[in-house]
Enzyme design. Structure first.
Site, PDB file in Angstrom:
ATOM      1  N   GLU A   1      19.634  18.865  66.080  1.00 33.78           N
ATOM      2  CA  GLU A   1      18.768  17.764  66.506  1.00 33.78           C
ATOM      3  C   GLU A   1      19.661  16.619  66.940  1.00 33.78           C
ATOM      4  O   GLU A   1      20.456  16.112  66.139  1.00 33.78           O
ATOM      5  CB  GLU A   1      17.871  17.344  65.338  1.00 33.78           C
ATOM      6  CG  GLU A   1      16.728  16.434  65.683  1.00 33.78           C
ATOM      7  CD  GLU A   1      15.874  16.154  64.445  1.00 33.78           C
ATOM      8  OE1 GLU A   1      15.403  17.135  63.817  1.00 33.78           O
ATOM      9  OE2 GLU A   1      15.723  14.981  64.082  1.00 33.78           O
TER      10      GLU A   1
ATOM     11  N   GLU B   1      18.116  17.357  56.908  1.00 33.43           N
ATOM     12  CA  GLU B   1      18.620  16.011  56.618  1.00 33.43           C
ATOM     13  C   GLU B   1      18.445  15.625  55.154  1.00 33.43           C
ATOM     14  O   GLU B   1      18.250  14.449  54.825  1.00 33.43           O
ATOM     15  CB  GLU B   1      17.933  14.981  57.536  1.00 33.43           C
ATOM     16  CG  GLU B   1      18.118  15.266  59.015  1.00 33.43           C
ATOM     17  CD  GLU B   1      17.339  14.314  59.918  1.00 33.43           C
ATOM     18  OE1 GLU B   1      16.890  13.267  59.434  1.00 33.43           O
ATOM     19  OE2 GLU B   1      17.176  14.635  61.111  1.00 33.43           O
TER      20      GLU B   1
END
Length: 468
Positions: free
Chosen positions: A409, A319
């Site tokens: 995720e 991320e």
């Protein structure tokens, strides 16, 4: 003659594809935002460049939205384009189809209106509703356009891992993943304990478990943490499972350790003054040395797994483009530089050849390049158990169709029937642990049973031959 015939077939296929796309574009239909049903927003005309009679502004609370009523003559998949001006900086919106699955769409900062690809929507025959809901808010919405989708072309995935010295286990895992890509999806879960919870609920165990190197990070170890994820990974490996690792990398130094930002939150940008750009500015400064210290500490754990014959889907610097973790806080260039350092240190210095490298950001300017990446991935937290097609399509573009793509995720397990309908060929999904897998607002028990007992979803008992 054979080559000529092959070339003619290829040309015919290209012509057919181009013709199909032209035909689809001619069927495109645009819906002006000002003609939709407005909730908490208003029509304005100040910003130049809008189409129709105006645009919609006022997305400043979570429930603000524009609802579009659209009709379809049959069940049909459409490409969705949103015309928007993100004049207040980069933003995100939520697209909700018929009150169900939500998908998140990224708007890059722009001072003028532009068309943003927003994934796909599978319309039902008859009336449908598409809601554009605030999310990050503060953008100008002009219109949406629906274009019938063309069939997705065949995948052209790279034949082997990028590391020419990849060990036998890594090669076998890559080959197995390549063999199922586009045909099945691996079920996955964050944390071993939740895999047991899923098994009790559904009668099936996830094929893949994701673990975290977080508590092996030196700035956490010196404060008393004791990592256990390597031992847990060996448990799943020994029962025939597939292993993935991420790393919530606590900053090497500079942890605030205040009441608002405790030391254990030191992977967040808000919790440290560690400056990655400054640390990487030279190889002689103390913070650069601390980066190497941390990488070497994780290498110790990776070597334990390598010695046990465990290939790993390794997803560090996850991320990064969000900026909320320190490795992404200074923009794409330092993040890419850190990725390349990490890759070089583990691959060439530590000779860790059991790793398949999983990149975890979508924006092209953040991508470190094909040579150090085996698999692309995204982390997506959108409710409704949808196919996450927006991010899938973006990653197809990023990898030029050559890389496998994973939902590394997620908050909500995707519905298998939607994955197939949207041709969103995610390689695996891994649901986050507490607050998500066990939260009916994200994943109902009934939904999880359907997912884990779907023929499209591979579980632990169904992947036992992958090492052969």
């Amino acid at each position: 003659m054979a080559r000529l015939f092959s070339n003619l077939l290829a040309l015919a296929g290209l012509v057919a594809t181009v013709s199909a796309r032209v035909a689809c574009r001619s069927e495109a239909k645009t819906y002006e935002a000002e003609d939709g049903i407005l909730t908490g927003v208003q029509v304005e005309k100040t910003q130049a460049g809008f189409t129709g009679t105006g645009y919609v502004n006022g997305f400043d609370t979570g429930t603000d939205k524009v609802s579009f009523k659209v009709n379809s003559d049959s069940i049909k998949l459409y490409d969705l384009t949103i015309r928007v001006a993100a004049i207040y900086g980069e933003k995100r919106t939520s697209v909700v189809l018929n009150g169900g699955a939500s998908s998140e769409v990224y708007f890059p900062a722009s001072q003028s209106f532009s068309n943003i690809a927003a994934g796909q929507v599978l319309l039902e025959a008859g009336a449908n509703t598409i809601d554009i809901v605030s999310n990050w808010g503060w953008y100008l919405l002009d219109s949406i356009t629906l274009t019938p989708s063309t069939p997705r072309p065949a995948h052209n995935i790279e034949a082997a891992p990028r590391n020419p010295a990849a060990d036998d286990g890594a090669k076998k895992l890559y080959s197995y993943l390549r063999s199922i890509y586009g045909k099945k999806i691996l079920s996955g879960q964050q944390e071993l304990s939740y895999s047991s919870w899923i098994a009790q609920l559904t009668g099936k165990t996830p094929a893949l478990i994701s673990f975290d190197f977080m508590d092996y990070t030196p700035s956490r170890v010196e404060r008393g943490t004791v990592g256990t994820s390597v031992e847990e990974a060996l448990v799943h490996h020994n029962r025939g499972g597939i292993i993935s690792f991420l790393w919530h990398w606590n900053a090497p130094t500079g942890l605030y350790d205040t009441e608002e930002n405790k030391w254990w939150s030191g992977f967040y940008t808000r919790a440290t003054d560690f400056d990655i750009a400054s640390a990487l500015s030279s190889t002689t400064n103390a913070n650069y040395t601390l980066i190497l210290r941390d990488i070497d500490a994780i290498a110790v754990q990776l070597k334990r797994l390598q010695q046990a014959g465990v290939p790993i889907l390794f997803r560090p610097l996850h991320e990064a483009e969000g900026g909320w973790f320190w490795w992404g806080a200074k923009g794409p260039e330092p993040a890419k530089k850190l990725w390349l350092l990490l890759h070089d240190r583990l691959t060439n210095y530590h000779k860790l050849d059991n790793l398949l490298w999983v990149w975890n950001s979508i924006l092209p300017e953040w991508y470190p390049g094909d040579e150090t990446v085996d698999i692309l991935s995204a982390d997506v937290y959108a409710q409704g158990n949808g196919p996450i097609s927006t991010q899938y399509n973006e990653l197809i573009t990023l990898g030029k169709g050559k890389k496998m793509i994973a939902a590394a995720e997620v908050g909500a397990a995707p519905r298998p029937e939607l994955l197939q309908a949207y041709e969103a060929h995610w390689l695996w999904f891994a649901v986050w642990g507490s607050g998500f897998i066990d939260n009916a607002e994200w994943n109902t028990p009934e939904l999880l049973k359907q997912v884990y007992n779907s023929e499209y979803v591979l579980t632990l008992d169904e992947i036992q031959g992958w090492r052969v």
